[in-house]
Design an enzyme around this catalytic site. Sequence first.
Site, PDB file in Angstrom:
ATOM      1  N   ASP A  52       0.850  -1.191   0.000  1.00 34.52           N
ATOM      2  CA  ASP A  52       0.000   0.000   0.000  1.00 34.52           C
ATOM      3  C   ASP A  52       0.894   1.253   0.000  1.00 34.52           C
ATOM      4  OD1 ASP A  52      -2.440   1.369   0.176  1.00 34.52           O
ATOM      5  OD2 ASP A  52      -2.441   1.331   2.375  1.00 34.52           O
TER       6      ASP A  52
ATOM      7  N   SER B  44     -12.590   4.233   4.919  1.00 34.83           N
ATOM      8  CA  SER B  44     -13.176   3.703   6.156  1.00 34.83           C
ATOM      9  C   SER B  44     -14.461   4.446   6.485  1.00 34.83           C
ATOM     10  CB  SER B  44     -12.193   3.841   7.332  1.00 34.83           C
ATOM     11  OG  SER B  44     -11.337   2.718   7.402  1.00 34.83           O
TER      12      SER B  44
ATOM     13  N   ARG C   3      -3.425 -12.375  25.597  1.00 37.18           N
ATOM     14  CA  ARG C   3      -4.477 -13.157  24.932  1.00 37.18           C
ATOM     15  C   ARG C   3      -5.858 -12.755  25.424  1.00 37.18           C
ATOM     16  NH1 ARG C   3      -1.724 -18.749  26.490  1.00 37.18           N
ATOM     17  NH2 ARG C   3      -1.530 -17.479  28.354  1.00 37.18           N
TER      18      ARG C   3
ATOM     19  N   LYS D 204     -12.683  12.665   8.040  1.00 42.19           N
ATOM     20  CA  LYS D 204     -12.777  12.803   6.584  1.00 42.19           C
ATOM     21  C   LYS D 204     -13.660  13.969   6.153  1.00 42.19           C
ATOM     22  CE  LYS D 204     -12.303   7.797   5.986  1.00 42.19           C
ATOM     23  NZ  LYS D 204     -10.831   7.796   5.933  1.00 42.19           N
TER      24      LYS D 204
ATOM     25  N   ASP E  74      -8.345   0.841   6.623  1.00 40.93           N
ATOM     26  CA  ASP E  74      -7.321   0.784   7.660  1.00 40.93           C
ATOM     27  C   ASP E  74      -7.898   1.306   8.977  1.00 40.93           C
ATOM     28  OD1 ASP E  74      -5.069   0.808   9.214  1.00 40.93           O
ATOM     29  OD2 ASP E  74      -3.888   2.098   7.922  1.00 40.93           O
TER      30      ASP E  74
ATOM     31  N   ARG F 245      -8.188  -0.295  12.890  1.00 42.23           N
ATOM     32  CA  ARG F 245      -7.477   0.265  14.053  1.00 42.23           C
ATOM     33  C   ARG F 245      -8.450   0.543  15.191  1.00 42.23           C
ATOM     34  NH1 ARG F 245      -3.030   4.589  11.716  1.00 42.23           N
ATOM     35  NH2 ARG F 245      -2.220   3.280  10.042  1.00 42.23           N
TER      36      ARG F 245
END
Length: 310
Positions: A83, A215, A282, A185, A257, A261
């Site tokens: 990318d 996204s 975990r 955005k 992406d 996240r």
Amino acid sequence: MPLVTTKEMFEKSMKEGFAIGAFNVNNMELIQGIVDAAAENNSPVILQASSSAIKYARINYLMKMVQAAVEEYPNLPIAIHLDHGPDFETCKMCVDAGFTSVMFDGSKYDFEENVRLTKEVVDYAHSHGVVVEAELGKLAGIEDDVNVASSDAMYTDPEQAEEFVKRTGVDSLAIAIGTSHGAYKFKGEAKLRFDILKQVKDRIPNTPIVLHGASTVIPELVEMCNQYGGNIPGAKGVPDEILHEASISGVSKINVDTDLRLALTGGIRKVFVEDPSAFDPRKYLTPARELVKQTVSHKMRDVFGSANKA
Ligand code: PGH
Ligand code: CA
Ligand code: ZN
């Protein structure tokens, strides 16, 4: 099947009117969450890594984890893509390491220089059976090493797009129609220039079109981060309805992406707040990975239309 290029999945996407998600990865939990969702939905999938993600994960670890995914799901078309490759050397490194697709992002150069540099990458990649994505027009926003002020953002010129593809022989083209990288955005209403997309598709109907900065900045995930100690105010992305419209209007690849996240971070934050005694990775990474899977699954099934297209 071994790792695939994006050639066949893009051909199918253009013929049948759906988009394939390209999900940014830099660790095992992201890769597993994404491919588990792809397998569950019988969807083709593109795993992609930026040059800084490759630096973080280290290219050998990354490739071997991707190989593990391919072995785990032998019936799934999986591509591994660079990318925003910044230069020829990075693209070459990825081709040589076994990537099946690379992006050369020459959008910061002028048109002639972008053509010249993209062509160099195309020549090398094609001689090794690897496909190339390039970019024309500028997206605003910040992603890893790419940082463009919104005043520098520029929509793609459809006429230039046609000339660019002819002269470079590039396999797919990222265009700027109003999206931007990151969690912020839009200030007002989210709007994309579908008129430009249509003009581009009219001129280069056989070139798969790529949407970066796509996204949704899923409100539930932002809320989850904020509810559990985060501070991400005023975040706003591209709503599902608009991405769905793009998917059926000629966009073949949709890059995600930021939503991953947010999913990973939200999942981890929730465990930390609900159980401050937790310190087994975990314990907090398992629900975070599951949230990544659900996020990807939703996009494949309900938004991009790639479910059952493997
Ligand atoms: C992207 C991802 N990667 O190349 O374009 O964009 O920040 O919207 O996830 P987002
Ligand atoms: Ca760019
Ligand atoms: Zn991008």
